[in-house]
Design a protein around this motif. Sequence first.
Motif, short mmCIF file in Angstrom:
data_model
loop_
_atom_site.label_atom_id
_atom_site.label_comp_id
_atom_site.label_asym_id
_atom_site.label_seq_id
_atom_site.Cartn_x
_atom_site.Cartn_y
_atom_site.Cartn_z
N LEU A 295 8.22 -50.70 -6.95
CA LEU A 295 7.93 -49.31 -7.29
C LEU A 295 6.72 -48.74 -7.99
N GLY A 296 5.89 -47.77 -7.37
CA GLY A 296 4.97 -47.02 -8.36
C GLY A 296 5.62 -45.58 -8.28
N LEU A 297 5.85 -44.86 -9.38
CA LEU A 297 6.02 -43.55 -9.61
C LEU A 297 4.70 -42.74 -9.96
N VAL A 298 4.29 -41.81 -9.41
CA VAL A 298 3.31 -40.66 -9.92
C VAL A 298 4.02 -39.63 -10.83
N VAL A 299 4.21 -39.64 -11.98
CA VAL A 299 4.81 -38.83 -12.79
C VAL A 299 3.98 -37.51 -13.34
N CYS A 300 4.00 -36.50 -12.42
CA CYS A 300 2.94 -35.68 -12.03
C CYS A 300 2.80 -34.78 -13.06
N GLY A 301 3.73 -34.38 -13.77
CA GLY A 301 3.50 -33.17 -14.85
C GLY A 301 4.46 -33.20 -15.80
#
Length: 319
Positions: A295-301
């Motif tokens: 899994l890749g998670l874009v931890v956006c803010g």
Amino acid sequence: MITVADVEAAAESLSGHVVRTPTLPSPGLTALLGADVTVKLELLQRTGSFKARGATVKLLSLSPAERDAGVVAVSGGNHGIALAVMAGVLGVRATVVMPRTAPDRAVDTAGAAGAKVLLTDTAPEAFALMEELRAGGLTPVHPFDDPLVVAAQGTVGLEFAEDAGELTDVLVSIGGGGLIAGVATALRARRPGIRIWGVETEGAQAMTAALATGSPVPVELSSVVSTLAAPSVSALTYAHAEALVEDVLTVTDAEAVRGTLDLAEHAKVWAEPAAGCLLPAARRVLEQVGPDARLGLVVCGGNATTADVAAWSERFGAR
């Protein structure tokens, strides 16, 4: 639709203006979810979210006359912060319109950066006021309905593709859809077999509604996750999601807040619920694709205060 060449051009424009945020394996989240997890820590970006990328590319594209007239944006929080700060850095006058549901920190930060901040009662009213100001001569910097902005947000995906190990599935939060449209464009071009999953919260399901209907439609907003609360997606972002995204998952506000606490405890990062929503969604992805997923998670803010998170935790019984 934009292309990966558009994203690469945006990356060149952004050089020296934004941070190449870390891409790291997360042992804590890997243990929590039972599958390999890599995080793209976009909460460490200038202004605390990925929004600095889109705002900067748009500002750099302005003509001298547009720079002199100034810019206007509507925002539930992070886009307004990003535009205010980056406009101040680049010497452009900015007006930011926010609904009153926007976090106090976002309103205060945008004002402190030198922007003129105008508040409306609802998100649709904020978009309407932005249009009035555009008609009055200001250049709009739309949070997601602009190919330049979408391409700039796509640089998150470009960096992820270049910096991460092997990934099978990447999860991206959705507000108006600019981030997932750009990230999906870049990742699917660089890693054709990868699956992209969108995540929304209940009461902010603009992309889910658009995909169900076949085109963007207005939605009623009730989620506490104001940074994901777009009154509709755009034709631009809908087209990308329809073509490039595996599915859009919905989680509750309570699950998003619990995810924020889990990110702090297990990943050691202070994120906002717009990123916290990725963790309950990741569990559902694993149920579908199996534990061998990477899994890749874009931890956006990360623009949530401790007081915000404490209040949400109390409200939803998250501990």
